[in-house]
Scaffold this motif. Structure first.
Motif, PDB file in Angstrom:
ATOM      1  N   ASP A 123      43.819  45.980  45.568  1.00 16.81           N
ATOM      2  CA  ASP A 123      44.339  46.383  44.262  1.00 16.81           C
ATOM      3  C   ASP A 123      43.703  47.707  43.829  1.00 16.81           C
ATOM      4  OD1 ASP A 123      44.416  46.430  41.134  1.00 16.81           O
ATOM      5  OD2 ASP A 123      45.870  44.896  41.721  1.00 16.81           O
ATOM      6  N   GLN A 124      44.535  48.618  43.330  1.00 16.02           N
ATOM      7  CA  GLN A 124      44.050  49.961  43.007  1.00 16.02           C
ATOM      8  C   GLN A 124      42.973  49.961  41.924  1.00 16.02           C
ATOM      9  OE1 GLN A 124      47.345  52.334  41.634  1.00 16.02           O
ATOM     10  NE2 GLN A 124      47.968  50.878  40.078  1.00 16.02           N
ATOM     11  N   LEU A 125      43.027  48.996  41.006  1.00 16.74           N
ATOM     12  CA  LEU A 125      42.019  48.957  39.954  1.00 16.74           C
ATOM     13  C   LEU A 125      40.694  48.393  40.462  1.00 16.74           C
ATOM     14  CD1 LEU A 125      44.006  47.981  36.733  1.00 16.74           C
ATOM     15  CD2 LEU A 125      43.509  50.235  37.699  1.00 16.74           C
ATOM     16  N   THR A 126      40.747  47.570  41.497  1.00 16.44           N
ATOM     17  CA  THR A 126      39.512  47.123  42.145  1.00 16.44           C
ATOM     18  C   THR A 126      38.815  48.302  42.806  1.00 16.44           C
ATOM     19  OG1 THR A 126      40.420  44.909  42.539  1.00 16.44           O
ATOM     20  CG2 THR A 126      38.549  45.591  43.908  1.00 16.44           C
ATOM     21  N   ILE A 127      39.613  49.156  43.454  1.00 17.20           N
ATOM     22  CA  ILE A 127      39.060  50.370  44.070  1.00 17.20           C
ATOM     23  C   ILE A 127      38.506  51.289  42.997  1.00 17.20           C
ATOM     24  CG2 ILE A 127      39.586  52.370  45.514  1.00 17.20           C
ATOM     25  CD1 ILE A 127      41.926  50.752  46.693  1.00 17.20           C
ATOM     26  N   ALA A 128      39.268  51.473  41.935  1.00 17.51           N
ATOM     27  CA  ALA A 128      38.850  52.368  40.860  1.00 17.51           C
ATOM     28  C   ALA A 128      37.548  51.892  40.225  1.00 17.51           C
ATOM     29  CB  ALA A 128      39.948  52.470  39.809  1.00 17.51           C
ATOM     30  N   LEU A 131      34.693  52.935  42.482  1.00 18.42           N
ATOM     31  CA  LEU A 131      34.493  54.383  42.452  1.00 18.42           C
ATOM     32  C   LEU A 131      33.838  54.824  41.141  1.00 18.42           C
ATOM     33  CD1 LEU A 131      37.890  55.598  43.987  1.00 18.42           C
ATOM     34  CD2 LEU A 131      35.653  55.604  45.120  1.00 18.42           C
ATOM     35  N   LEU A 132      34.309  54.289  40.021  1.00 16.41           N
ATOM     36  CA  LEU A 132      33.760  54.690  38.732  1.00 16.41           C
ATOM     37  C   LEU A 132      32.329  54.188  38.549  1.00 16.41           C
ATOM     38  CD1 LEU A 132      36.901  54.156  36.495  1.00 16.41           C
ATOM     39  CD2 LEU A 132      35.733  56.334  36.906  1.00 16.41           C
ATOM     40  N   THR A 133      32.064  52.968  38.982  1.00 11.33           N
ATOM     41  CA  THR A 133      30.702  52.448  38.890  1.00 11.33           C
ATOM     42  C   THR A 133      29.735  53.307  39.692  1.00 11.33           C
ATOM     43  OG1 THR A 133      31.496  50.183  38.556  1.00 11.33           O
ATOM     44  CG2 THR A 133      29.229  50.452  39.317  1.00 11.33           C
ATOM     45  N   PRO A 148      35.171  47.509  33.508  1.00 10.07           N
ATOM     46  CA  PRO A 148      35.658  46.134  33.568  1.00 10.07           C
ATOM     47  C   PRO A 148      36.345  45.806  34.895  1.00 10.07           C
ATOM     48  CG  PRO A 148      37.219  47.481  32.375  1.00 10.07           C
ATOM     49  CD  PRO A 148      36.038  48.372  32.667  1.00 10.07           C
ATOM     50  N   THR A 149      36.392  44.530  35.183  1.00 11.31           N
ATOM     51  CA  THR A 149      37.201  44.033  36.296  1.00 11.31           C
ATOM     52  C   THR A 149      38.644  43.927  35.821  1.00 11.31           C
ATOM     53  OG1 THR A 149      35.342  42.779  37.193  1.00 11.31           O
ATOM     54  CG2 THR A 149      37.556  42.114  37.885  1.00 11.31           C
ATOM     55  N   ALA A 150      39.563  44.497  36.593  1.00  7.91           N
ATOM     56  CA  ALA A 150      40.981  44.490  36.210  1.00  7.91           C
ATOM     57  C   ALA A 150      41.841  44.544  37.462  1.00  7.91           C
ATOM     58  CB  ALA A 150      41.293  45.679  35.304  1.00  7.91           C
ATOM     59  N   THR A 151      43.093  44.131  37.322  1.00  5.49           N
ATOM     60  CA  THR A 151      44.048  44.217  38.422  1.00  5.49           C
ATOM     61  C   THR A 151      45.360  44.780  37.905  1.00  5.49           C
ATOM     62  OG1 THR A 151      44.761  41.933  38.067  1.00  5.49           O
ATOM     63  CG2 THR A 151      43.037  42.297  39.720  1.00  5.49           C
ATOM     64  N   SER A 152      46.110  45.403  38.803  1.00  5.15           N
ATOM     65  CA  SER A 152      47.393  46.000  38.431  1.00  5.15           C
ATOM     66  C   SER A 152      48.563  45.438  39.229  1.00  5.15           C
ATOM     67  CB  SER A 152      47.324  47.512  38.650  1.00  5.15           C
ATOM     68  OG  SER A 152      47.218  47.798  40.042  1.00  5.15           O
ATOM     69  N   GLY A 153      48.252  44.758  40.341  1.00  4.93           N
ATOM     70  CA  GLY A 153      49.318  44.276  41.222  1.00  4.93           C
ATOM     71  C   GLY A 153      49.763  45.310  42.235  1.00  4.93           C
ATOM     72  N   GLY A 180      50.737  54.423  39.689  1.00  2.00           N
ATOM     73  CA  GLY A 180      49.289  54.521  39.526  1.00  2.00           C
ATOM     74  C   GLY A 180      48.796  53.966  38.198  1.00  2.00           C
ATOM     75  N   PHE A 181      47.804  54.613  37.620  1.00  2.00           N
ATOM     76  CA  PHE A 181      47.181  54.086  36.407  1.00  2.00           C
ATOM     77  C   PHE A 181      46.484  55.223  35.664  1.00  2.00           C
ATOM     78  CE2 PHE A 181      44.168  53.956  39.844  1.00  2.00           C
ATOM     79  CZ  PHE A 181      42.978  54.394  39.301  1.00  2.00           C
ATOM     80  N   ASP A 182      46.069  54.929  34.441  1.00  2.00           N
ATOM     81  CA  ASP A 182      45.230  55.825  33.649  1.00  2.00           C
ATOM     82  C   ASP A 182      43.892  55.150  33.397  1.00  2.00           C
ATOM     83  OD1 ASP A 182      47.200  57.789  33.359  1.00  2.00           O
ATOM     84  OD2 ASP A 182      47.966  56.908  31.495  1.00  2.00           O
ATOM     85  N   TRP A 183      42.897  55.956  33.074  1.00  2.00           N
ATOM     86  CA  TRP A 183      41.623  55.411  32.614  1.00  2.00           C
ATOM     87  C   TRP A 183      40.982  56.393  31.650  1.00  2.00           C
ATOM     88  CZ3 TRP A 183      36.744  57.608  33.265  1.00  2.00           C
ATOM     89  CH2 TRP A 183      36.674  58.692  34.160  1.00  2.00           C
ATOM     90  N   ARG A 184      40.213  55.839  30.744  1.00  2.00           N
ATOM     91  CA  ARG A 184      39.455  56.649  29.794  1.00  2.00           C
ATOM     92  C   ARG A 184      38.135  55.947  29.472  1.00  2.00           C
ATOM     93  NH1 ARG A 184      39.561  61.583  27.867  1.00  2.00           N
ATOM     94  NH2 ARG A 184      39.690  61.138  25.649  1.00  2.00           N
ATOM     95  N   VAL A 185      37.164  56.725  29.004  1.00  2.00           N
ATOM     96  CA  VAL A 185      35.945  56.150  28.445  1.00  2.00           C
ATOM     97  C   VAL A 185      36.110  56.083  26.933  1.00  2.00           C
ATOM     98  CG1 VAL A 185      33.463  56.395  28.128  1.00  2.00           C
ATOM     99  CG2 VAL A 185      34.507  57.054  30.307  1.00  2.00           C
TER     100      VAL A 185
END
Length: 219
Positions: A123-128, A131-133, A148-153, A180-185
């Motif tokens: 899952d791409q959010l598991t990879i993300a 990487l972010l950590t 956070p732990t998250a999934t996108s499918g 894909g996805f977005d992320w922010r702090v």
């Protein structure tokens, strides 16, 4: 609404002071906005207002040390943003000092991959999250941020080698496709009366995009 600018320790988010009235710009965007702020020093005089209070000037310059401190913008009790100071002032001109910084969202672009990564149908959010950590805490484990732990499918098969690029490059590879996805702090503040004492940072994901509800109605 009362808008204020605070200074905090980069690692912990603990607030160490409030800046006086400043001028400049504080930008926000995906991938990390930048700031440039001019801090006045001319008011730092001795009691008779005829001589510069150099110890006070030194303390003010020390307050905005690059790499160790951040600027935090608040409006009322809301934390609007945070910028890591990148450049330590080297000189004083016109009784001011100018500092520059970036949002934490831009930090992965400054860190080269310090490990190899290989994922198969993950899952791409598991990879993300990994990487972010590593981007934020691989250099300093005591840096305080929640990823956070998250999934996108959406699953991806990717690999990167050590020093092959930057963490932002790897993140872009998996987040920029249409699925894909977005992320922010994002930030929350801890207050003691009207004084901000700490900012807490957390990554938020949105798949395929971050969205926020609004009360604005278009007609």
């Amino acid at each position: 609404m009362d808008v204020k600018l605070w200074v905090a320790e980069a690692l912990t988010g603990n607030v160490v002071g409030e800046l006086p009235a400043v001028s400049g710009s504080l930008g926000q965007r995906f991938g990390g906005g930048t700031c440039q702020v001019t801090v006045p020093l001319g008011h730092l005089t001795q009691r008779d207002s005829t001589e510069v209070d150099w110890p006070a000037v030194s303390r003010m310059i020390g307050l905005v040390t690059g790499g160790k401190r951040t600027l935090i913008l608040t409006a009322g009790s809301a934390v609007l943003g945070e910028w890591l100071l990148m450049e330590r002032p080297e000189s004083i001109s016109d009784d001011t000092v100018t500092v520059q910084g970036i949002e934490w969202d831009g930090y992965p672009a400054l860190r080269s991959l310090h490990a190899s990564y290989e994922y198969t149908s993950t899952d791409q959010l598991t990879i993300a999250r990994t990487l972010l950590t590593d981007a934020f805490q691989g250099w300093q484990e005591t840096f305080q941020i929640t990823v956070p732990t998250a999934t996108s499918g959406v699953r991806r098969t990717v690999s990167w080698r050590t020093r092959e690029g930057y963490y932002s490059d790897a993140l872009d590879e998996i987040m920029l496709p249409d699925d894909g996805f977005d992320w922010r702090v994002e930030h929350t503040g801890t207050w003691s009366g009207e004084a901000l004492t700490k900012v807490t940072r957390g990554v938020v994901f949105g798949s395929p995009a971050l969205s926020r509800s609004t009360s604005i109605v278009a007609s």
